[in-house]
Write an enzyme that holds these catalytic residues in place. Structure first.
Site, PDB file in Angstrom:
ATOM      1  N   TYR A   1      21.537 -18.447 -12.437  1.00 47.22           N
ATOM      2  CA  TYR A   1      20.606 -17.726 -13.050  1.00 47.22           C
ATOM      3  C   TYR A   1      19.801 -18.776 -14.115  1.00 47.22           C
ATOM      4  O   TYR A   1      20.177 -19.957 -14.278  1.00 47.22           O
ATOM      5  CB  TYR A   1      21.006 -16.446 -13.649  1.00 47.22           C
ATOM      6  CG  TYR A   1      21.374 -15.641 -12.444  1.00 47.22           C
ATOM      7  CD1 TYR A   1      20.571 -15.006 -11.701  1.00 47.22           C
ATOM      8  CD2 TYR A   1      22.767 -15.246 -12.418  1.00 47.22           C
ATOM      9  CE1 TYR A   1      21.131 -14.333 -10.500  1.00 47.22           C
ATOM     10  CE2 TYR A   1      23.307 -14.418 -11.271  1.00 47.22           C
ATOM     11  CZ  TYR A   1      22.478 -14.167 -10.477  1.00 47.22           C
ATOM     12  OH  TYR A   1      23.068 -13.425  -9.297  1.00 47.22           O
TER      13      TYR A   1
ATOM     14  N   ASN B   1      26.370 -18.962 -12.384  1.00 47.79           N
ATOM     15  CA  ASN B   1      26.124 -18.347 -11.165  1.00 47.79           C
ATOM     16  C   ASN B   1      24.407 -18.627 -10.594  1.00 47.79           C
ATOM     17  O   ASN B   1      23.813 -17.703  -9.893  1.00 47.79           O
ATOM     18  CB  ASN B   1      26.392 -16.811 -11.203  1.00 47.79           C
ATOM     19  CG  ASN B   1      27.600 -16.458 -11.211  1.00 47.79           C
ATOM     20  OD1 ASN B   1      28.542 -17.483 -11.426  1.00 47.79           O
ATOM     21  ND2 ASN B   1      27.933 -15.126 -11.652  1.00 47.79           N
TER      22      ASN B   1
ATOM     23  N   ASN C   1      23.969 -18.882  -5.418  1.00 52.51           N
ATOM     24  CA  ASN C   1      22.592 -19.027  -5.559  1.00 52.51           C
ATOM     25  C   ASN C   1      22.240 -20.586  -5.308  1.00 52.51           C
ATOM     26  O   ASN C   1      21.258 -21.069  -6.131  1.00 52.51           O
ATOM     27  CB  ASN C   1      21.818 -18.491  -6.910  1.00 52.51           C
ATOM     28  CG  ASN C   1      22.100 -17.089  -6.790  1.00 52.51           C
ATOM     29  OD1 ASN C   1      21.397 -16.446  -5.827  1.00 52.51           O
ATOM     30  ND2 ASN C   1      22.360 -16.737  -7.942  1.00 52.51           N
TER      31      ASN C   1
ATOM     32  N   THR D   1      26.915  -6.491 -11.527  1.00 54.21           N
ATOM     33  CA  THR D   1      25.637  -6.041 -11.108  1.00 54.21           C
ATOM     34  C   THR D   1      25.939  -4.720 -10.212  1.00 54.21           C
ATOM     35  O   THR D   1      26.689  -4.951  -9.063  1.00 54.21           O
ATOM     36  CB  THR D   1      24.827  -7.104 -10.484  1.00 54.21           C
ATOM     37  OG1 THR D   1      24.386  -7.782 -11.485  1.00 54.21           O
ATOM     38  CG2 THR D   1      23.491  -6.431  -9.907  1.00 54.21           C
TER      39      THR D   1
END
Length: 355
Positions: free
Chosen positions: A180, A178, A235, A26
């Site tokens: 998401y 991760n 996360n 990203t």
């Protein structure tokens, strides 16, 4: 032994000039969520890699959780990505788009009007995230997805895969890692449902499998891979006692779909819990497709793991940020440039295309 890292290989039907993969990174340069000429320059600079996997790209307005991440759900985005894929192909590399729906890792200030923060369960991610309009903001409590939301999200992946082929991508990587959206269904920290989408291992893998199924139906199995992160804590994900069983069951289902590759994240080099060598070996043995290694690799370790048949390709991430000519540097033993952490997610060319 020959250094397999720099030798040509095949990824399904795709010839690759080497076994080096540019991992998804990203970088937040997609102003208004549109791929642009600056991004085309960035990726073409790094086309020494046999395969490039793009930064996380949302298949839906609901998945645009971070500022300035690209989407792939409308015609204007397709046109922007076409400029990227053309430049990469001209430079002799292959490129897959990584489809990443951020799910609960989001904030309304980063999303277009009408978009919603969605997740399997109404559990907020601890902490805050950056918004361009209001600075750091707490993560909101997401909307718990109902059956219609789930069906729509699955269909959005299929439509985005269709657009990816129109944009000239060689294939699609499904981001199931991760923390998401797909990983949110896999993980008990974010999925506390008691319907057919949560609870048991079979139910928690269902969303990942259905997304893979519809993506394969659109793009073909030999154009679809998946990235996973067993034992990942990014996360606010949490390992549980069934984690090995869950991932091996997921692999079984992906085998029935004929997926091209599995891309296993191990962030232990950055302080996360290690993915056990035993689980990696079991996934390697059980999966019928190709295996992309990742996680803190240098050239020597990459060559050693390829020679030991622990994987077929090796992904390099952060090193590509500050070394657009990374493949040449690794092959010739040149010193690597250090990245400027302050410019990882800032707009503009500084720390992006000026290394």
């Amino acid at each position: 032994m020959p250094n397999l890292l720099f030798s040509p290989t095949q990824l399904g039907s795709l010839p690759l000039k080497n076994r080096i993969v540019m991992a998804p990174l990203t970088r937040s340069r997609a102003i208004a969520n549109l791929p642009n000429d600056l991004m085309a320059e960035y990726y073409s600079q790094r086309a020494g890699a046999g395969l490039i996997i793009t930064e996380g790209t949302s298949p839906s307005p609901n998945g645009l959780g971070y500022p300035r991440i690209p989407g792939l759900f409308n015609a204007e985005q397709v046109q922007g990505w076409q400029r990227v894929t053309e430049r990469v192909h001209q430079a002799g590399s292959r490129i897959f788009v990584q489809l990443m729906h951020t799910g609960r890792v989001s904030h309304p200030a980063n999303m277009p009007d009408g978009a919603r923060v969605l997740a399997p369960s109404p559990i907020a991610v601890p902490g805050e995230m950056w918004t361009d309009t209001a600075g750091m903001q707490p993560h909101p409590v997401p909307h718990e997805m109902n059956e219609a939301d789930i069906a729509q999200s699955i269909a959005e992946y299929a439509e985005s895969a269709k657009l990816a082929l129109q944009a000239g991508f060689d294939g699609v990587e499904l981001h199931a890692a991760n923390g998401y959206l797909i990983d949110q269904f896999l993980n008990t920290a974010s999925n506390q449902r008691n319907d057919r989408w949560g609870g048991s291992v079979e139910n928690r893998i269902r969303f990942a499998v259905e997304v893979a199924r519809v993506t394969v139906a659109v793009a073909g199995s030999k154009r679809v891979g998946m990235r996973i992160s067993p034992y990942g804590v990014f996360n606010a994900q949490v390992p549980d006692a069934e984690m090995d069983t869950l991932y091996l069951r997921l692999i079984d289902e992906l085998n029935t779909l004929g997926l091209l590759y599995i891309h296993v994240v191990d962030h232990s080099a950055m302080g996360a819990p290690e993915v056990s060598p035993e689980l990696k070996a079991k996934i390697r043995s059980a999966f019928n497709g190709q295996y992309i290694l990742s996680g803190g690799y240098d050239a020597a370790r990459a060559a050693a793991d390829l020679n030991a048949n622990r994987g077929d390709l090796v992904a390099f991430g952060r090193l590509f940020i500050s070394n657009p000519d990374l493949v040449n540097k690794l092959q010739t033993g040149q010193e690597l440039a250090e990245p400027d952490f302050a410019t990882f997610y800032t707009p503009g060319e500084k720390g992006y295309t000026d290394y």
